[in-house]
Enzyme design. Structure first.
Site, PDB file in Angstrom:
ATOM      1  N   GLU A 161      61.124  36.797  39.149  1.00  0.00           N
ATOM      2  CA  GLU A 161      60.067  36.182  39.957  1.00  0.00           C
ATOM      3  C   GLU A 161      60.670  35.042  40.775  1.00  0.00           C
ATOM      4  OE1 GLU A 161      57.197  34.995  42.057  1.00  0.00           O
ATOM      5  OE2 GLU A 161      56.788  36.731  40.755  1.00  0.00           O
TER       6      GLU A 161
ATOM      7  N   ALA B 155      44.161  43.588  42.284  1.00  0.00           N
ATOM      8  CA  ALA B 155      44.968  43.210  41.129  1.00  0.00           C
ATOM      9  C   ALA B 155      44.799  44.192  39.981  1.00  0.00           C
ATOM     10  CB  ALA B 155      44.588  41.801  40.680  1.00  0.00           C
TER      11      ALA B 155
ATOM     12  N   GLY C 215      52.687  35.113  37.411  1.00  0.00           N
ATOM     13  CA  GLY C 215      51.291  35.396  37.715  1.00  0.00           C
ATOM     14  C   GLY C 215      51.094  35.821  39.157  1.00  0.00           C
ATOM     15  N   GLY C 216      52.119  35.563  39.996  1.00  0.00           N
ATOM     16  CA  GLY C 216      52.076  36.022  41.380  1.00  0.00           C
ATOM     17  C   GLY C 216      50.957  35.395  42.196  1.00  0.00           C
TER      18      GLY C 216
ATOM     19  N   GLU D 132      58.847  32.814  42.621  1.00  0.00           N
ATOM     20  CA  GLU D 132      57.976  31.652  42.833  1.00  0.00           C
ATOM     21  C   GLU D 132      57.260  31.240  41.566  1.00  0.00           C
ATOM     22  OE1 GLU D 132      54.639  30.065  46.043  1.00  0.00           O
ATOM     23  OE2 GLU D 132      55.257  32.154  46.059  1.00  0.00           O
TER      24      GLU D 132
ATOM     25  N   ALA E 176      42.069  35.787  58.277  1.00  0.00           N
ATOM     26  CA  ALA E 176      42.026  36.699  57.126  1.00  0.00           C
ATOM     27  C   ALA E 176      41.946  38.129  57.648  1.00  0.00           C
ATOM     28  CB  ALA E 176      40.818  36.370  56.244  1.00  0.00           C
ATOM     29  N   VAL E 177      43.045  38.553  58.259  1.00  0.00           N
ATOM     30  CA  VAL E 177      43.066  39.847  58.963  1.00  0.00           C
ATOM     31  C   VAL E 177      43.936  40.865  58.237  1.00  0.00           C
ATOM     32  CG1 VAL E 177      42.512  38.932  61.234  1.00  0.00           C
ATOM     33  CG2 VAL E 177      44.897  38.936  60.471  1.00  0.00           C
TER      34      VAL E 177
ATOM     35  N   HIS F 110      17.172  45.141  27.218  1.00  0.00           N
ATOM     36  CA  HIS F 110      16.156  44.386  27.965  1.00  0.00           C
ATOM     37  C   HIS F 110      16.033  42.997  27.345  1.00  0.00           C
ATOM     38  CE1 HIS F 110      12.388  43.536  30.059  1.00  0.00           C
ATOM     39  NE2 HIS F 110      11.936  43.064  28.897  1.00  0.00           N
TER      40      HIS F 110
ATOM     41  N   ILE G 168      38.574  38.556  51.498  1.00  0.00           N
ATOM     42  CA  ILE G 168      39.184  37.223  51.577  1.00  0.00           C
ATOM     43  C   ILE G 168      38.442  36.343  52.576  1.00  0.00           C
ATOM     44  CG2 ILE G 168      41.271  35.937  52.217  1.00  0.00           C
ATOM     45  CD1 ILE G 168      42.909  38.335  51.207  1.00  0.00           C
TER      46      ILE G 168
END
Length: 464
Positions: free
Chosen positions: A35, A318, A40-41, A37, A268-269, A443, A184
């Site tokens: 990893e 995810a 958990g990514g 960074e 957010a494209v 219920h 997003i």
């Protein structure tokens, strides 16, 4: 230094990668995970989890303003954006630390650094201390994806943000433009709008949340507009003129081009796969529009090399990545797992009201040639929804009229992201309308609407 040898090497410790590593270790494999960074990514650190923490704060703030409806009194309701963000980051940090514990518990060796594949079966890791070399018969690519940036609309972290900037905002936007109304975009629009930003959402398609059923999109638009959002459909942002403290957006629709001024823009494209600098092309891996081409078992066509999660294409979720991780780990260990069925993977959007769906929309079912039966049930007909003060929304179900197979389910309203899994299980078990009709739902619960929607598809709804 001699290369360290493992049975399985996973590149990327997001929800696909770390789950693949755990399952492979459970099956007796010697596993390493790389990893560059955070464990958990994107999901745990910059996506699914911290955004839900922000949205929870917005939800509580919204309820504070409705206190009188519940016989309560709240005066001076306000928010501290820095504290809201700090809580969100704390949640992300807690969960990322938990992944480290899981790696240790499952005896997965963690390497922090940037990975490349200099040749088949070999991973080179560039770390602060130099380069380490690992070898393995099986390598799983789980490098994820990042925000797509369009020419002229690139983020600068000041006036124009990606989701990362929006998760740690420098300021509370006063006049906000959100480009893109997918999950997003609409979640950030919902968050900042609830906190008081004058919010405009631009969508190039003919409706918001364009992957959802048309009825859900239409209902969502009405709800967003009622909350004060401005929704511009079939509109393109052609360019952004930036100057200190403001952005002038050039917006083009069928009538021509107009300009509007904003102090903040969130782009957010969509996303692009993290395929660069891995050495994939030299190995013969096929790439299609920034994503690795795989078969139904996530095999790349290069012996011993697999790709899971966002890097392997849609749906970019995810839970899809995690399930693929388990499937590949079991395949590597000699098992015979079932391939993923994309149409049985639920999609969830945590705006207000929430949206959730699985399977075919009504339009897609008709396009596929099915003769269908459609059921609907409104939240206003459910006692628990009324008691909660959440009477807006509906549940829609679509069945094959000939076989009774559930082809799709679509929901909008309070907590539907928690309800949808009932229909996911039903699809996985190949349940028919009769199975669902004969199931006893507790219920009073919101889940009773799921039952009623099925009944309605066959003209048997009881409370409508």
């Amino acid at each position: 230094m001699a290369a360290q040898n493992f049975d399985v090497i996973v590149i990327g410790a997001g929800p696909g990668g770390y789950v693949a590593a755990i399952r492979a270790s459970q099956l007796g494999q010697k596993v390493a995970i790389v990893e560059r960074e955070n464990l958990g990514g994107i999901c745990l650190n910059w996506g699914c989890i911290p955004t839900k923490a922000l949205l929870r704060s917005a939800e509580v703030f919204h309820l504070m303003h409705r206190a009188k409806e519940f016989g309560l009194s709240v005066t001076g309701a306000d928010f501290d954006l820095n504290a809201v963000v700090a809580r969100s980051r704390g949640v992300a940090k807690q969960l990322s630390g938990g992944i480290g514990h899981l790696m240790k518990k499952n005896k997965v060796t963690v390497f922090m650094g940037a990975a490349t594949l200099p040749k088949a079966g070999t991973v080179a890791i560039k770390t602060d201390k130099g380069t380490e070399e690992l070898t393995a018969k099986s390598i799983i690519l789980a490098t994820g994806a990042r925000a797509r940036e369009l020419p002229g609309l690139e983020a600068d972290g000041d006036l124009v943000w990606t989701y990362r900037h929006a998760l740690q905002p420098k300021r509370m936007p006063k006049k906000l433009l959100v480009i893109g109304s997918g999950a997003i975009g609409i979640e950030f629009a919902s968050f900042f709008n609830t906190l008081g930003a004058d919010t405009t959402v631009v969508e190039v398609m003919d409706r918001v949340l364009p992957v959802e059923d048309a009825e859900v999109s239409a209902f969502a638009k009405k709800a967003f507009v009622k909350q004060g959002m401005k929704i511009l459909e079939k509109t393109t942002v052609k360019k952004l003129d930036r100057s200190p403290g403001k952005v002038v957006a050039h917006l083009e629709d069928a009538k021509g081009t107009t300009t509007q001024e904003f102090d903040t823009v969130i782009s957010a494209v969509g996303i692009v796969g993290n395929i660069e600098n891995l050495g994939l092309e030299a190995l013969g891996v096929k790439i299609d529009r920034t994503h690795v081409v795989t078969d139904e078992f996530c095999r790349t066509g290069v012996a011993g090399l697999y790709a899971i999660g966002d890097i392997a294409g849609a749906p970019w979720l995810a839970h899809k990545a995690s399930h693929e991780g388990v499937m590949v780990a079991e395949l590597i260990a000699g098992g015979h797992p079932h391939p993923i069925k994309p149409n049985s993977i639920a999609g969830c959007t945590y705006c207000h009201p929430q949206v959730a769906s699985v399977g075919l929309t009504e339009a897609k079912a008709k396009e596929a040639g099915f003769e269908i039966k459609v059921g609907r049930f409104p939240f206003i007909g459910n006692g628990k929804a009324i008691a909660l003060g959440e009477a807006e929304g509906f549940i829609k179900t679509i069945f094959d009229a000939k076989t009774g197979e559930m082809l799709g389910a679509h929901m909008i309203g309070a907590e539907v992201t928690e309800l949808i899994q009932g229909y996911v299980v039903a699809r996985g078990l190949e349940s028919t309308e009769e199975d669902l009709m004969n199931t006893v739902f507790p219920h009073p619960t919101l889940s009773e609407m799921m039952h009623e929607s099925v009944l309605d598809a066959y003209g048997r709804a009881l409370h409508m």
